[in-house]
Design an enzyme around this catalytic site. Structure first.
Site, PDB file in Angstrom:
ATOM      1  N   GLY A  35      30.728 -19.082 -11.747  1.00  0.00           N
ATOM      2  CA  GLY A  35      29.910 -17.835 -11.889  1.00  0.00           C
ATOM      3  C   GLY A  35      30.754 -16.989 -12.726  1.00  0.00           C
ATOM      4  N   GLY A  73      34.390 -15.673 -15.351  1.00  0.00           N
ATOM      5  CA  GLY A  73      35.681 -16.128 -15.995  1.00  0.00           C
ATOM      6  C   GLY A  73      35.533 -17.450 -16.752  1.00  0.00           C
ATOM      7  N   PHE A 106      47.273 -14.159  -6.031  1.00  0.00           N
ATOM      8  CA  PHE A 106      47.826 -12.749  -6.392  1.00  0.00           C
ATOM      9  C   PHE A 106      49.550 -12.815  -6.486  1.00  0.00           C
ATOM     10  CE2 PHE A 106      46.356 -13.899  -1.677  1.00  0.00           C
ATOM     11  CZ  PHE A 106      47.585 -14.191  -1.311  1.00  0.00           C
ATOM     12  N   TYR A 128      52.841 -23.386 -14.947  1.00  0.00           N
ATOM     13  CA  TYR A 128      53.815 -23.169 -14.118  1.00  0.00           C
ATOM     14  C   TYR A 128      53.664 -24.295 -12.906  1.00  0.00           C
ATOM     15  CZ  TYR A 128      50.466 -19.622 -11.699  1.00  0.00           C
ATOM     16  OH  TYR A 128      49.483 -18.952 -11.048  1.00  0.00           O
TER      17      TYR A 128
HETATM   18  C1  HXC Z   1      49.510 -10.461  -0.344  1.00  0.00           C
HETATM   19  C2  HXC Z   1      47.442 -10.867   0.198  1.00  0.00           C
HETATM   20  C3  HXC Z   1      47.140 -10.272  -1.297  1.00  0.00           C
HETATM   21  C4  HXC Z   1      47.773  -9.726  -1.884  1.00  0.00           C
HETATM   22  C5  HXC Z   1      45.553 -11.295   0.089  1.00  0.00           C
HETATM   23  N1  HXC Z   1      46.454 -11.376   0.788  1.00  0.00           N
HETATM   24  N2  HXC Z   1      45.766 -10.545  -0.900  1.00  0.00           N
HETATM   25  N3  HXC Z   1      48.833 -10.957   0.393  1.00  0.00           N
HETATM   26  N4  HXC Z   1      49.063 -10.011  -1.545  1.00  0.00           N
HETATM   27  N5  HXC Z   1      47.526  -9.320  -3.099  1.00  0.00           N
HETATM   28  C6  HXC Z   1      46.278 -11.983   2.266  1.00  0.00           C
HETATM   29  C7  HXC Z   1      45.730 -11.473   3.109  1.00  0.00           C
HETATM   30  O1  HXC Z   1      46.494 -10.471   3.863  1.00  0.00           O
HETATM   31  C8  HXC Z   1      45.396 -12.331   4.235  1.00  0.00           C
HETATM   32  O2  HXC Z   1      46.394 -12.768   4.937  1.00  0.00           O
HETATM   33  C9  HXC Z   1      45.218 -13.729   3.467  1.00  0.00           C
HETATM   34  O3  HXC Z   1      45.820 -13.326   2.014  1.00  0.00           O
HETATM   35  C10 HXC Z   1      43.815 -14.031   2.994  1.00  0.00           C
HETATM   36  O4  HXC Z   1      43.133 -12.923   2.662  1.00  0.00           O
HETATM   37  P1  HXC Z   1      41.731 -12.526   2.458  1.00  0.00           P
HETATM   38  O5  HXC Z   1      41.424 -11.271   2.103  1.00  0.00           O
HETATM   39  O6  HXC Z   1      41.233 -13.067   3.850  1.00  0.00           O
HETATM   40  O7  HXC Z   1      41.195 -13.476   1.378  1.00  0.00           O
HETATM   41  P2  HXC Z   1      40.236 -14.568   1.172  1.00  0.00           P
HETATM   42  O8  HXC Z   1      38.997 -14.349   1.431  1.00  0.00           O
HETATM   43  O9  HXC Z   1      40.927 -15.685   1.579  1.00  0.00           O
HETATM   44  O10 HXC Z   1      40.143 -14.864  -0.649  1.00  0.00           O
HETATM   45  C11 HXC Z   1      41.103 -15.045  -1.544  1.00  0.00           C
HETATM   46  C12 HXC Z   1      41.982 -14.369  -2.255  1.00  0.00           C
HETATM   47  C13 HXC Z   1      41.240 -13.599  -3.277  1.00  0.00           C
HETATM   48  C14 HXC Z   1      42.896 -15.211  -3.079  1.00  0.00           C
HETATM   49  C15 HXC Z   1      42.766 -13.407  -1.217  1.00  0.00           C
HETATM   50  O11 HXC Z   1      42.116 -12.533  -4.083  1.00  0.00           O
HETATM   51  C16 HXC Z   1      40.289 -14.292  -3.927  1.00  0.00           C
HETATM   52  O12 HXC Z   1      39.217 -14.850  -3.674  1.00  0.00           O
HETATM   53  N6  HXC Z   1      40.384 -14.523  -5.546  1.00  0.00           N
HETATM   54  C17 HXC Z   1      39.755 -15.251  -6.245  1.00  0.00           C
HETATM   55  C18 HXC Z   1      39.942 -14.687  -7.652  1.00  0.00           C
HETATM   56  C19 HXC Z   1      41.144 -14.933  -8.455  1.00  0.00           C
HETATM   57  O13 HXC Z   1      42.315 -14.595  -7.612  1.00  0.00           O
HETATM   58  N7  HXC Z   1      41.240 -15.323  -9.510  1.00  0.00           N
HETATM   59  C20 HXC Z   1      42.281 -15.430 -10.313  1.00  0.00           C
HETATM   60  C21 HXC Z   1      42.530 -16.818 -10.796  1.00  0.00           C
HETATM   61  S1  HXC Z   1      43.911 -16.949 -11.980  1.00  0.00           S
HETATM   62  P3  HXC Z   1      46.638 -12.024   6.547  1.00  0.00           P
HETATM   63  O14 HXC Z   1      47.937 -12.567   7.092  1.00  0.00           O
HETATM   64  O15 HXC Z   1      46.609 -10.700   6.535  1.00  0.00           O
HETATM   65  O16 HXC Z   1      45.614 -12.563   7.145  1.00  0.00           O
HETATM   66  C22 HXC Z   1      44.821 -18.099 -11.796  1.00  0.00           C
HETATM   67  C23 HXC Z   1      46.055 -18.378 -12.662  1.00  0.00           C
HETATM   68  C24 HXC Z   1      46.574 -17.212 -13.607  1.00  0.00           C
HETATM   69  O17 HXC Z   1      45.136 -18.530 -10.695  1.00  0.00           O
HETATM   70  C25 HXC Z   1      47.842 -17.609 -14.529  1.00  0.00           C
HETATM   71  C26 HXC Z   1      47.882 -16.706 -15.630  1.00  0.00           C
HETATM   72  C27 HXC Z   1      48.439 -16.870 -16.666  1.00  0.00           C
HETATM   73  P1  NAP Z   2      38.080 -16.381 -11.481  1.00  0.00           P
HETATM   74  O1  NAP Z   2      37.093 -15.770 -12.522  1.00  0.00           O
HETATM   75  O2  NAP Z   2      38.703 -15.170 -10.573  1.00  0.00           O
HETATM   76  O3  NAP Z   2      37.512 -17.589 -11.214  1.00  0.00           O
HETATM   77  C1  NAP Z   2      37.979 -18.083  -9.760  1.00  0.00           C
HETATM   78  C2  NAP Z   2      36.650 -18.694  -9.283  1.00  0.00           C
HETATM   79  O4  NAP Z   2      36.891 -19.087  -8.242  1.00  0.00           O
HETATM   80  C3  NAP Z   2      35.468 -17.387  -8.918  1.00  0.00           C
HETATM   81  O5  NAP Z   2      34.478 -17.811  -9.799  1.00  0.00           O
HETATM   82  C4  NAP Z   2      35.455 -17.496  -7.384  1.00  0.00           C
HETATM   83  O6  NAP Z   2      34.086 -17.204  -7.120  1.00  0.00           O
HETATM   84  C5  NAP Z   2      35.942 -18.926  -7.278  1.00  0.00           C
HETATM   85  N1  NAP Z   2      36.283 -19.031  -5.866  1.00  0.00           N
HETATM   86  C6  NAP Z   2      37.477 -18.449  -5.383  1.00  0.00           C
HETATM   87  N2  NAP Z   2      37.646 -18.659  -4.014  1.00  0.00           N
HETATM   88  C7  NAP Z   2      36.452 -19.817  -3.799  1.00  0.00           C
HETATM   89  C8  NAP Z   2      36.329 -20.441  -2.609  1.00  0.00           C
HETATM   90  N3  NAP Z   2      37.102 -20.470  -1.424  1.00  0.00           N
HETATM   91  N4  NAP Z   2      35.104 -21.227  -2.808  1.00  0.00           N
HETATM   92  C9  NAP Z   2      34.654 -21.513  -3.598  1.00  0.00           C
HETATM   93  N5  NAP Z   2      34.884 -20.644  -4.999  1.00  0.00           N
HETATM   94  C10 NAP Z   2      35.975 -19.945  -4.859  1.00  0.00           C
HETATM   95  O7  NAP Z   2      39.448 -16.695 -12.362  1.00  0.00           O
HETATM   96  P2  NAP Z   2      39.853 -17.102 -13.768  1.00  0.00           P
HETATM   97  O8  NAP Z   2      40.631 -16.684 -14.550  1.00  0.00           O
HETATM   98  O9  NAP Z   2      38.461 -17.606 -14.794  1.00  0.00           O
HETATM   99  O10 NAP Z   2      40.527 -18.629 -13.382  1.00  0.00           O
HETATM  100  C11 NAP Z   2      39.669 -19.921 -13.429  1.00  0.00           C
HETATM  101  C12 NAP Z   2      40.676 -20.987 -13.183  1.00  0.00           C
HETATM  102  O11 NAP Z   2      41.648 -20.895 -14.633  1.00  0.00           O
HETATM  103  C13 NAP Z   2      41.482 -21.101 -12.219  1.00  0.00           C
HETATM  104  O12 NAP Z   2      41.714 -22.153 -11.753  1.00  0.00           O
HETATM  105  C14 NAP Z   2      42.791 -20.368 -12.665  1.00  0.00           C
HETATM  106  O13 NAP Z   2      43.902 -20.835 -11.827  1.00  0.00           O
HETATM  107  C15 NAP Z   2      43.146 -20.889 -14.001  1.00  0.00           C
HETATM  108  N6  NAP Z   2      43.848 -20.275 -14.793  1.00  0.00           N
HETATM  109  C16 NAP Z   2      43.371 -18.915 -15.304  1.00  0.00           C
HETATM  110  C17 NAP Z   2      44.265 -18.461 -16.394  1.00  0.00           C
HETATM  111  C18 NAP Z   2      43.950 -17.218 -16.802  1.00  0.00           C
HETATM  112  O14 NAP Z   2      44.505 -16.375 -17.468  1.00  0.00           O
HETATM  113  N7  NAP Z   2      42.835 -16.693 -16.651  1.00  0.00           N
HETATM  114  C19 NAP Z   2      45.582 -18.941 -16.484  1.00  0.00           C
HETATM  115  C20 NAP Z   2      45.659 -20.280 -16.255  1.00  0.00           C
HETATM  116  C21 NAP Z   2      45.099 -20.796 -15.276  1.00  0.00           C
HETATM  117  P3  NAP Z   2      33.617 -16.452  -5.608  1.00  0.00           P
HETATM  118  O15 NAP Z   2      34.593 -15.400  -5.455  1.00  0.00           O
HETATM  119  O16 NAP Z   2      32.219 -16.343  -5.898  1.00  0.00           O
HETATM  120  O17 NAP Z   2      33.950 -17.594  -4.482  1.00  0.00           O
END
Ligand code: HXC
Ligand code: NAP
Length: 282
Positions: free
Chosen positions: A18, A20, A98, A148
Site C-alpha cells: 500500500g 512506497g 529504525f 547491507y
Molecule cells: C528504538 C524503537 C523505535 C526507535 C520503536 N522502537 N521505534 N526503538 N528506536 N525509533 C521499539 C519500541 O520501543 C518497542 O520496544 C518495539 O520497538 C516495538 O515498537 P512498536 O511501536 O510496538 O512498533 P511496531 O508496531 O512493532 O512497529 C514496527 C516499527 C515501525 C518497526 C517500530 O517503525 C513500523 O511499522 N515501521 C514500518 C515502516 C518502516 O519502518 N519502513 C522503512 C523501511 S526501509 P519496547 O521494548 O519499548 O516494547 C528499510 C531499508 C532502508 O527497511 C535502507 C535505506 C537505504
Molecule cells: P515503507 O513504505 O515503509 O513500506 C513498508 C511496508 O511494510 C508498509 O506498507 C507497511 O504497511 C508494511 N508493514 C510494516 N510492518 C508490517 C507488518 N507487521 N505486517 C504487514 N505489513 C507490514 O518502506 P519502503 O521504503 O517502501 O520499503 C519497501 C521495502 O524496500 C522494504 O523491504 C525495505 O526494507 C526495502 N528497502 C527500501 C529502501 C529505501 O530506500 N526506501 C532501501 C533498501 C531497501 P503497514 O504500516 O500498513 O503495515
C-alpha cells in the site's frame, strides 16, 4: 521497455503493497496486465493504493494482516485462492526499520524488526510455496533486501540481521525448491526516497551526504526498481534463480575498493603523481 501484456494472467501478492516501493511495483505490474493482492496492517492505506491500481485495469484484492503472525498471512492466501485461484508471484516487501545506537535497543525492538522482515518473509514464502508445491504450478518469489544484507551496517542492526536472513532463505530455497519450478531472487536497493523510510531513517542533512558517496550522485527512482522487479518476475528471467541484483548507483562498491577515495584527486594531483613516477624511473 516491456510488451504491454507481459504479466497478463499473473496474480502478484505484494506484502506492504500500500505504500512506497511496494505500491510503485504494484502500479507497474498493473500497467502490464497483472492482478494484485495487497496486504499490510492498515486497510484504508491498501484500499487507496488498490483504487489507483484498478484505474490501470487490474483486479485487486486487499486484505489486512500482520505478517508477523503466520495465520494472518495464511488467511490472505486462502482469500486469494477463492478470488483468483491462487497467486503466481510473491513479493516480500513489507519491512520495519529504525536507526538507533544498538546499546539503546530493547530486546522487543530487535524482535519487532526481525519479526516483520525475517519471520514475515518466511511466513509468506512458506504459505505460497506449500500451495505451489501441492498444485505443481511453480511460482516466483522476489524479496526486497538491502546491500547491507551482506556488508552489515552500523545503527540498523536488527534490520541488517533480518535482511541477511532473507537473503540466506532466498539462496537456500532456490536450491531446495528448484525441482518444484519455484524461483527465488532478491533485489538490494540503495536509497530510494519513500515517506516512511525517510521519516524513520534519514536525519536532517543526511541525504546530501548520501549523494556524495553514490558514484551516480543521486538516489534511485521508483520506476527503475519497478522495472527491475518486473523483469525478474517475468518469464524472460526464467533461468535466474537464487541471485540478488543490486540497484544502488554503485554505492556499496564505492565503499569497498581500496583506492576508491582517489576519485577526489584533481588533474593537478595526478600530474604530481606522474612526476613522482618519472623521477623514480630515473
Ligand atoms: C528504538 C524503537 C523505535 C526507535 C520503536 N522502537 N521505534 N526503538 N528506536 N525509533 C521499539 C519500541 O520501543 C518497542 O520496544 C518495539 O520497538 C516495538 O515498537 P512498536 O511501536 O510496538 O512498533 P511496531 O508496531 O512493532 O512497529 C514496527 C516499527 C515501525 C518497526 C517500530 O517503525 C513500523 O511499522 N515501521 C514500518 C515502516 C518502516 O519502518 N519502513 C522503512 C523501511 S526501509 P519496547 O521494548 O519499548 O516494547 C528499510 C531499508 C532502508 O527497511 C535502507 C535505506 C537505504
Ligand atoms: P515503507 O513504505 O515503509 O513500506 C513498508 C511496508 O511494510 C508498509 O506498507 C507497511 O504497511 C508494511 N508493514 C510494516 N510492518 C508490517 C507488518 N507487521 N505486517 C504487514 N505489513 C507490514 O518502506 P519502503 O521504503 O517502501 O520499503 C519497501 C521495502 O524496500 C522494504 O523491504 C525495505 O526494507 C526495502 N528497502 C527500501 C529502501 C529505501 O530506500 N526506501 C532501501 C533498501 C531497501 P503497514 O504500516 O500498513 O503495515
Amino acid at each position: 521497455m516491456f510488451q504491454k501484456d507481459l504479466l497478463k494472467g499473473k496474480t502478484v501478492l505484494i506484502t506492504g503493497g500500500g505504500t512506497g516501493l511496494g505500491k510503485s511495483m504494484g502500479l507497474r505490474f498493473a500497467e502490464l496486465g497483472a492482478n494484485l493482492v495487497l496486504t499490510s496492517r492498515r486497510l484504508p492505506v491498501l484500499e487507496e493504493a488498490a483504487h489507483e491500481m484498478e484505474k490501470k485495469g487490474a483486479k485487486v484484492l486487499v486484505k489486512a494482516s500482520d505478517i508477523r503472525k503466520y495465520d494472518e498471512i495464511e488467511n490472505v492466501l486462502t482469500e486469494a485462492d477463492k478470488v483468483f485461484g491462487g497467486i503466481n508471484i510473491l513479493i516480500n516487501n513489507a519491512a520495519g526499520n529504525f536507526i538507533s545506537p544498538t546499546e539503546l535497543l530493547s530486546p522487543n525492538a530487535f524482535n519487532s524488526v526481525v519479526g516483520i522482515v525475517l519471520n514475515g518473509s518466511f511466513h509468506a514464502t512458506l504459505a505460497a510455496g506449500r500451495r505451489w508445491i501441492n498444485r505443481q504450478s511453480g511460482g516466483r518469489v522476489l524479496s526486497i533486501v538491502t546491500p547491507y544484507a551482506w556488508t552489515g551496517s552500523a545503527y540498523v542492526v536488527p534490520s541488517a540481521c533480518a535482511k541477511a536472513g532473507v537473503l540466506a532463505m532466498t539462496r537456500s530455497l532456490a536450491v531446495e525448491w528448484g525441482k518444484y519450478k519455484i524461483r527465488l531472487n532478491a533485489i538490494a536497493p540503495g536509497p530510494f526516497p519513500t515517506e516512511q523510510a525517510w521519516e524513520n531513517l534519514v536525519p536532517e542533512g543526511f541525504e546530501e551526504k548520501w549523494k556524495k558517496r553514490i558514484p551516480l550522485a543521486r538516489t534511485g527512482r521508483h520506476e527503475e526498481l519497478a522495472n527491475l522487479a518486473t523483469f525478474l518476475v517475468s518469464d524472460f528471467a526464467d533461468y535466474i534463480n537464487g541471485d540478488c541484483i543490486t540497484i544502488d548507483g554503485g554505492e556499496w562498491v564505492s565503499g569497498a575498493g581500496e583506492f576508491n577515495m582517489l576519485t577526489e584527486m584533481t588533474p593537478e594531483d595526478w600530474g604530481k603523481m606522474a612526476e613522482r613516477f618519472s623521477k623514480n624511473k630515473k
